[in-house]
Design an enzyme around this catalytic site. Sequence first.
Site, PDB file in Angstrom:
ATOM      1  N   TYR A  59       0.835  -1.209   0.000  1.00 49.60           N
ATOM      2  CA  TYR A  59       0.000   0.000   0.000  1.00 49.60           C
ATOM      3  C   TYR A  59       0.877   1.271   0.000  1.00 49.60           C
ATOM      4  CZ  TYR A  59      -3.868  -3.112   1.502  1.00 49.60           C
ATOM      5  OH  TYR A  59      -4.803  -4.110   1.612  1.00 49.60           O
ATOM      6  N   TYR A 220     -13.168  -7.412   3.335  1.00 57.09           N
ATOM      7  CA  TYR A 220     -12.662  -6.133   2.801  1.00 57.09           C
ATOM      8  C   TYR A 220     -13.726  -5.507   1.906  1.00 57.09           C
ATOM      9  CZ  TYR A 220     -10.816  -8.407  -1.612  1.00 57.09           C
ATOM     10  OH  TYR A 220     -10.645  -9.076  -2.799  1.00 57.09           O
ATOM     11  N   PHE A 276     -10.259   7.863   5.313  1.00 55.81           N
ATOM     12  CA  PHE A 276      -9.257   8.837   5.729  1.00 55.81           C
ATOM     13  C   PHE A 276      -9.960  10.152   6.060  1.00 55.81           C
ATOM     14  CE2 PHE A 276      -5.328   6.826   3.389  1.00 55.81           C
ATOM     15  CZ  PHE A 276      -5.369   5.759   4.267  1.00 55.81           C
ATOM     16  N   ASN A 277     -11.258  10.075   6.390  1.00 63.11           N
ATOM     17  CA  ASN A 277     -12.036  11.261   6.728  1.00 63.11           C
ATOM     18  C   ASN A 277     -12.446  11.172   8.204  1.00 63.11           C
ATOM     19  OD1 ASN A 277     -14.964  12.207   7.266  1.00 63.11           O
ATOM     20  ND2 ASN A 277     -14.334  13.442   5.529  1.00 63.11           N
TER      21      ASN A 277
HETATM   22  P1  A2P Z   1     -13.183   8.297   2.669  1.00 60.37           P
HETATM   23  O1  A2P Z   1     -11.824   7.728   2.901  1.00 60.37           O
HETATM   24  O2  A2P Z   1     -13.150   9.637   2.018  1.00 60.37           O
HETATM   25  O3  A2P Z   1     -14.069   8.258   3.891  1.00 60.37           O
HETATM   26  P2  A2P Z   1     -14.445   0.256   1.520  1.00 60.37           P
HETATM   27  O4  A2P Z   1     -13.927   0.157   2.914  1.00 60.37           O
HETATM   28  O5  A2P Z   1     -15.668  -0.560   1.253  1.00 60.37           O
HETATM   29  O6  A2P Z   1     -13.368  -0.009   0.510  1.00 60.37           O
HETATM   30  O7  A2P Z   1     -14.957   1.744   1.275  1.00 60.37           O
HETATM   31  C1  A2P Z   1     -14.045   2.798   1.293  1.00 60.37           C
HETATM   32  C2  A2P Z   1     -14.659   3.992   0.601  1.00 60.37           C
HETATM   33  O8  A2P Z   1     -15.846   4.413   1.295  1.00 60.37           O
HETATM   34  C3  A2P Z   1     -13.726   5.144   0.611  1.00 60.37           C
HETATM   35  O9  A2P Z   1     -13.909   5.834  -0.621  1.00 60.37           O
HETATM   36  C4  A2P Z   1     -14.194   5.995   1.797  1.00 60.37           C
HETATM   37  O10 A2P Z   1     -13.917   7.359   1.552  1.00 60.37           O
HETATM   38  C5  A2P Z   1     -15.682   5.740   1.789  1.00 60.37           C
HETATM   39  N1  A2P Z   1     -16.273   5.720   3.147  1.00 60.37           N
HETATM   40  C6  A2P Z   1     -15.737   5.286   4.290  1.00 60.37           C
HETATM   41  N2  A2P Z   1     -16.599   5.361   5.305  1.00 60.37           N
HETATM   42  C7  A2P Z   1     -17.747   5.859   4.794  1.00 60.37           C
HETATM   43  C8  A2P Z   1     -19.024   6.180   5.332  1.00 60.37           C
HETATM   44  N3  A2P Z   1     -19.283   5.991   6.617  1.00 60.37           N
HETATM   45  N4  A2P Z   1     -19.958   6.692   4.503  1.00 60.37           N
HETATM   46  C9  A2P Z   1     -19.694   6.898   3.186  1.00 60.37           C
HETATM   47  N5  A2P Z   1     -18.516   6.618   2.612  1.00 60.37           N
HETATM   48  C10 A2P Z   1     -17.542   6.088   3.400  1.00 60.37           C
END
Ligand code: A2P
Length: 327
Positions: A59, A220, A276-277
Site C-alpha cells: 500500500y 474487505y 481517511f475522513n
Molecule cells: P473516505 O476515505 O473519504 O471516507 P471500503 O472500505 O468498502 O473499501 O470503502 C471505502 C470507501 O468508502 C472510501 O472511498 C471511503 O472514503 C468511503 N467511506 C468510508 N466510510 C464511509 C461512510 N461511513 N460513509 C460513506 N462513505 C464512506
Amino acid sequence: MSVQNVEKYRIRLNDGNSIPLLGLGTYSMPQKTAKGACKESVKIALDLGYQHIDGAFVYFNEHEVGEAIKEKIAEGKIKREDIFYCGKLWNTCHPPELVRPTLEKTLKTLQLDYVDLYIIELPMAFKPGDVFYPKDENGKLIYYKTDLCATWEALEACKDAGLAKSIGVSNFNRRQLEMILNKPGLKYKPVSNQVECHPYFTQPKLLEFCRQHDIVIVGYSPLGTCRDETWVNVSSPPLLEDPLLNSIGRKYQKTAAQVALRFNIQRGVVVIPKSFNPDRIKENFQIFDFTLTDSEMKDIERLNKNIRYVELLMWSDHPEYPFLDEY
Ligand code: A2P
C-alpha cells in the site's frame, strides 16, 4: 463508547488469539492520496478506540501506520498489546526463503517487533524481485509458479519465531484453502481468510466452509469500495445507496454504512472499512450500540447479488486466479 468497552468486541481465532471485529482499512491509491493522510487517519482512529489496523507493504503507506502507532504509544494513549495490526505478504515474495526477510522488512517499516496477523495477500505469485509488478518487454505481468503449501510453511516458521502472532490468507477460494488444510504435516491452520464481503456480496458458501473449519472471514470493501473505475467493477450499484440499508438505518438513526458494517459483525465477519475522513472514521466506529433483528439480518442477506466489486480481472489468466471457482 469508551475505549475500555471495545475489548469485548473481539472474536476468537483458532490459535487462541483474538481479533477485533472492526479495523481501519488503509488502502488508498497512492497517486490520489496526500502524504500523511494515512498517518493522520490512524492517529484519529486510535484516539477513538479502534484497536485494529489493516495494512500492507504494497500500500506504500505502511511507514505512516507505524509512525502513528509509535506516536500514540509515546503519548501514553495506548500500549502495543492493545493494537492488532495485520500485514500482508505480497505476490513477489512467495518463495519460502523470501517470507521471513519480507516480514522483517515490514516490521522495520512499522518500527514494531511483531505483527498480530500476517497473511498471504493473494494466492497468485509474481516473479520474485524488487519490482512489485514485474513486466516483460510487451508490458505483460510476469507470473511465477507458486507452491502455496511451501509459502505457508514459511509463515508457520514466522509464527514460531514470534514475528507474527497469528497467520492467515486472503483471496483464497475453497480449493486453495483445502490445499493448505490438507497439507501433510500442517502445523497451524490459517486463522482467517480476508475476502470481499458486504450485503451485495455476502459470501454464503465460503462463509459456511470457513465456519466449519474455524477460519474467520475478514471482509474487505465492506462499504462497497471507493468505486474508482480504474480497479472497481461498478456494474453493481453503489452499496450505500441501497434503499433497504437506508430504511433500516433510519429506524436506528444510523447510516447505510453503519447498517452494512453491523450486518457483518453481527454474523461474525470482521470488517475493515477504509476511511481517511475524520467524521467517517468516527461514524464507522459507532456500530456497537444497536442490534439488527433476525428478520432484518435475513432481509439484508437477500440483497446478495453475487457480483464482486473487486474482480482483479487483469490477472484472470494466472493459474491460481481465485475467482473462477464458484467459491
Ligand atoms: P473516505 O476515505 O473519504 O471516507 P471500503 O472500505 O468498502 O473499501 O470503502 C471505502 C470507501 O468508502 C472510501 O472511498 C471511503 O472514503 C468511503 N467511506 C468510508 N466510510 C464511509 C461512510 N461511513 N460513509 C460513506 N462513505 C464512506
